[in-house]
Design an enzyme around this catalytic site. Structure first.
Site, PDB file in Angstrom:
ATOM      1  N   GLY A   7       0.777  -1.129   0.067  1.00  0.00           N
ATOM      2  CA  GLY A   7      -0.039   0.158  -0.193  1.00  0.00           C
ATOM      3  C   GLY A   7       0.689   1.085  -0.045  1.00  0.00           C
ATOM      4  O   GLY A   7       0.554   2.207  -0.825  1.00  0.00           O
ATOM      5  N   ASN A   8       1.980   1.321   0.864  1.00  0.00           N
ATOM      6  CA  ASN A   8       2.746   2.381   1.025  1.00  0.00           C
ATOM      7  C   ASN A   8       3.399   2.909  -0.374  1.00  0.00           C
ATOM      8  O   ASN A   8       3.902   4.113  -0.372  1.00  0.00           O
ATOM      9  CB  ASN A   8       3.755   2.288   2.112  1.00  0.00           C
ATOM     10  CG  ASN A   8       4.805   1.470   1.754  1.00  0.00           C
ATOM     11  OD1 ASN A   8       4.431   0.363   1.086  1.00  0.00           O
ATOM     12  ND2 ASN A   8       6.069   1.680   2.095  1.00  0.00           N
ATOM     13  N   LYS A 131     -12.308 -10.601   5.985  1.00  0.00           N
ATOM     14  CA  LYS A 131     -11.506  -9.510   5.462  1.00  0.00           C
ATOM     15  C   LYS A 131     -12.095  -8.169   5.901  1.00  0.00           C
ATOM     16  O   LYS A 131     -13.259  -7.882   5.251  1.00  0.00           O
ATOM     17  CB  LYS A 131     -10.958  -9.479   4.164  1.00  0.00           C
ATOM     18  CG  LYS A 131      -9.991  -8.493   3.879  1.00  0.00           C
ATOM     19  CD  LYS A 131      -9.298  -8.339   2.635  1.00  0.00           C
ATOM     20  CE  LYS A 131      -8.601  -7.132   2.351  1.00  0.00           C
ATOM     21  NZ  LYS A 131      -7.498  -6.984   3.186  1.00  0.00           N
ATOM     22  N   LYS A 239      -3.403  -9.455  -2.037  1.00  0.00           N
ATOM     23  CA  LYS A 239      -2.739  -9.355  -3.235  1.00  0.00           C
ATOM     24  C   LYS A 239      -1.363 -10.165  -3.161  1.00  0.00           C
ATOM     25  O   LYS A 239      -0.813 -10.279  -4.533  1.00  0.00           O
ATOM     26  CB  LYS A 239      -2.448  -7.749  -3.202  1.00  0.00           C
ATOM     27  CG  LYS A 239      -1.285  -7.241  -2.205  1.00  0.00           C
ATOM     28  CD  LYS A 239      -0.271  -6.608  -3.028  1.00  0.00           C
ATOM     29  CE  LYS A 239       0.970  -6.193  -1.958  1.00  0.00           C
ATOM     30  NZ  LYS A 239       1.074  -6.485  -0.660  1.00  0.00           N
ATOM     31  N   LYS A 301       1.999 -12.646   3.389  1.00  0.00           N
ATOM     32  CA  LYS A 301       3.108 -12.550   2.571  1.00  0.00           C
ATOM     33  C   LYS A 301       4.121 -13.807   2.779  1.00  0.00           C
ATOM     34  O   LYS A 301       4.532 -14.357   1.700  1.00  0.00           O
ATOM     35  CB  LYS A 301       3.912 -11.383   3.316  1.00  0.00           C
ATOM     36  CG  LYS A 301       3.133 -10.115   2.806  1.00  0.00           C
ATOM     37  CD  LYS A 301       4.021  -8.987   3.204  1.00  0.00           C
ATOM     38  CE  LYS A 301       3.413  -7.537   3.376  1.00  0.00           C
ATOM     39  NZ  LYS A 301       2.516  -7.388   2.326  1.00  0.00           N
TER      40      LYS A 301
HETATM   41  P1  ADP Z   1       1.269  -4.009   2.475  1.00  0.00           P
HETATM   42  O1  ADP Z   1       0.272  -2.821   2.071  1.00  0.00           O
HETATM   43  O2  ADP Z   1       2.589  -3.990   1.979  1.00  0.00           O
HETATM   44  O3  ADP Z   1       0.615  -5.632   2.114  1.00  0.00           O
HETATM   45  P2  ADP Z   1       0.563  -4.648   5.139  1.00  0.00           P
HETATM   46  O4  ADP Z   1       0.270  -3.725   6.332  1.00  0.00           O
HETATM   47  O5  ADP Z   1      -0.408  -5.685   4.878  1.00  0.00           O
HETATM   48  O6  ADP Z   1       1.471  -3.992   4.142  1.00  0.00           O
HETATM   49  O7  ADP Z   1       1.855  -5.836   5.956  1.00  0.00           O
HETATM   50  C1  ADP Z   1       3.147  -5.223   6.292  1.00  0.00           C
HETATM   51  C2  ADP Z   1       2.942  -5.026   7.899  1.00  0.00           C
HETATM   52  O8  ADP Z   1       2.968  -6.477   8.659  1.00  0.00           O
HETATM   53  C3  ADP Z   1       4.026  -4.307   8.416  1.00  0.00           C
HETATM   54  O9  ADP Z   1       3.951  -3.033   8.783  1.00  0.00           O
HETATM   55  C4  ADP Z   1       3.784  -4.719  10.101  1.00  0.00           C
HETATM   56  O10 ADP Z   1       3.131  -3.976  10.995  1.00  0.00           O
HETATM   57  C5  ADP Z   1       3.146  -6.202   9.958  1.00  0.00           C
HETATM   58  N1  ADP Z   1       3.617  -7.269  10.762  1.00  0.00           N
HETATM   59  C6  ADP Z   1       2.990  -8.299  11.083  1.00  0.00           C
HETATM   60  N2  ADP Z   1       3.486  -9.235  11.454  1.00  0.00           N
HETATM   61  C7  ADP Z   1       4.833  -8.846  11.306  1.00  0.00           C
HETATM   62  C8  ADP Z   1       6.136  -9.516  11.100  1.00  0.00           C
HETATM   63  N3  ADP Z   1       6.215 -10.895  11.978  1.00  0.00           N
HETATM   64  N4  ADP Z   1       7.283  -9.036  11.059  1.00  0.00           N
HETATM   65  C9  ADP Z   1       7.224  -7.671  10.365  1.00  0.00           C
HETATM   66  N5  ADP Z   1       6.102  -7.176  10.167  1.00  0.00           N
HETATM   67  C10 ADP Z   1       4.950  -7.657  10.697  1.00  0.00           C
HETATM   68 MG    MG Z   2      -1.229  -6.217   2.871  1.00  0.00          MG
END
Ligand code: ADP
Ligand code: MG
Length: 338
Positions: A7-8, A131, A239, A301
């Protein structure tokens, strides 16, 4: 190589999401991607996917606010709008950077594809969506939506009225009532992606050297109906998991997930928190089971990376946009390998 952008890469958390703001972020992202392309060999291929959460949310608000003038469009159609909007911004910005880079890069074509992703109509998510999207509501606000717009609140799993095609107006309590005055949120099904519908066409483009932007927002979710025809459904596909299906479709060797943290971490949020530089498939599966990666963010992820390596991928990397070149050189990010 397939790059999945978080998203960022398009909208920062503290921004409203104006065209100017989004183009500025897309520009920062594209500069990094072009830096990567510069270092690639002539035969290396690149494809891109991206999230669409804030954009599709805003488009939905516009649909509702304008409903007294023109008919609001179905959710799958709105998903396609978001792919067009974001794809356009990336496509144009990448073209401008590649042209400015000159030489071999100036002639690399870029195209974004409006892209469907197949899900199963029998996916359990359709009977019990998980979700959360959009704003948080108080009990009163949730009941207001129930009375005026036909939402249902906390329905038991499997209720008949959860129409798979066009509706899905479900509100659930997502946090304990004691912890927030607004504990309710709209939830939508997030079915598992089975296949990238235009994957064959995308592969041909990638093989020809085209930089393809596709599977945006997890792809437009579609099912095959009884007649075997494609049909849009009310859902949001993750995604990263859809990106993994696209990586399979183009037969990528590398799957690169760029987000807002430099590494996946163990004991996330605890004093013992520490970054993972490298993990085998078995370690990744073990950490996932142990609950180190939160559902809905890092969890999918890591799951997508595991799936990619099991499919036959050489390397999956989770890192941040700023460290993309270092991540490719093995000096940053979390690397998952067979
Ligand atoms: P994106 O838009 O890139 O998919 P997300 O917010 O879905 O971003 O995923 C990234 C976030 O996952 C990070 O900002 C963090 O807050 C969170 N996160 C959850 N568990 C973990 C972990 N074990 N290590 C690192 N980040 C984590
Ligand atoms: Mg995400």
């Amino acid at each position: 190589m397939l790059i999945a952008l978080g998203g960022n890469a398009i909208k920062r958390a503290n921004e409203a999401g104006t065209t100017e703001e989004q183009l500025r972020n897309v520009s920062i992202t594209c500069e990094q991607i072009v830096g990567l392309i510069k270092r690639q060999g002539e035969d290396d291929r690149i494809a891109i996917t991206h999230g669409n959460g804030p954009q599709v949310g805003n488009l939905l608000v516009q649909q509702e606010a304008g409903a007294y003038l023109v008919p609001p469009q179905a959710f799958d159609v709105v998903g396609s709008m978001s792919q067009g909007q974001i794809g356009y911004m990336f496509q144009q910005t990448l073209q401008n950077y590649l042209r400015a880079a000159g030489g071999r890069l100036a002639s690399i074509p870029v195209v974004s594809v409006v892209n469907q992703v197949l899900v199963s109509p029998d996916d359990p998510e359709f009977l019990d969506p998980t979700k959360p999207i959009g704003n948080f509501f108080s009990r009163e606000e949730a009941e207001g939506l129930m009375n005026t717009k036909g939402y249902v609140i906390d329905p038991p799993a499997g209720r008949e009225y959860l129409d798979k095609k066009r509706t899905g107006f479900v509100i659930k309590q997502v946090v304990p009532a004691e912890s927030s005055p607004k504990p309710y949120r709209r939830v939508v099904p997030s079915p598992d992606p089975i296949e990238n519908v235009e994957g064959g066409a995308i592969k041909r483009l990638v093989d020809m050297g085209v930089v393809v932007i596709a599977s945006g927002g997890g792809g437009i979710p579609v099912i095959r109906n009884e007649e075997g025809s494609l049909e849009g459904v009310f859902a949001v596909i993750d995604k990263d998991k859809a990106g993994e299906r696209m990586a399979e479709a183009i037969e990528a060797t590398h799957f690169l997930i760029l987000t807002d943290v430099e590494n996946a971490m163990l004991d996330y949020g605890k004093p013992t928190q520490r970054p993972i530089n490298d993990m085998s498939l078995e370690e990744a599966e073990m950490y996932l089971t142990e609950g180190h990666f939160l559902r809905g963010s890092m969890g999918p992820k890591v799951e997508a990376c595991i799936r990619f390596i099991k499919w036959g991928g050489e390397r999956a990397i989770i890192s941040s946009l700023e460290r993309v070149v270092d991540a490719m050189d093995g000096r940053a990010g979390t690397h998952i390998h067979p």
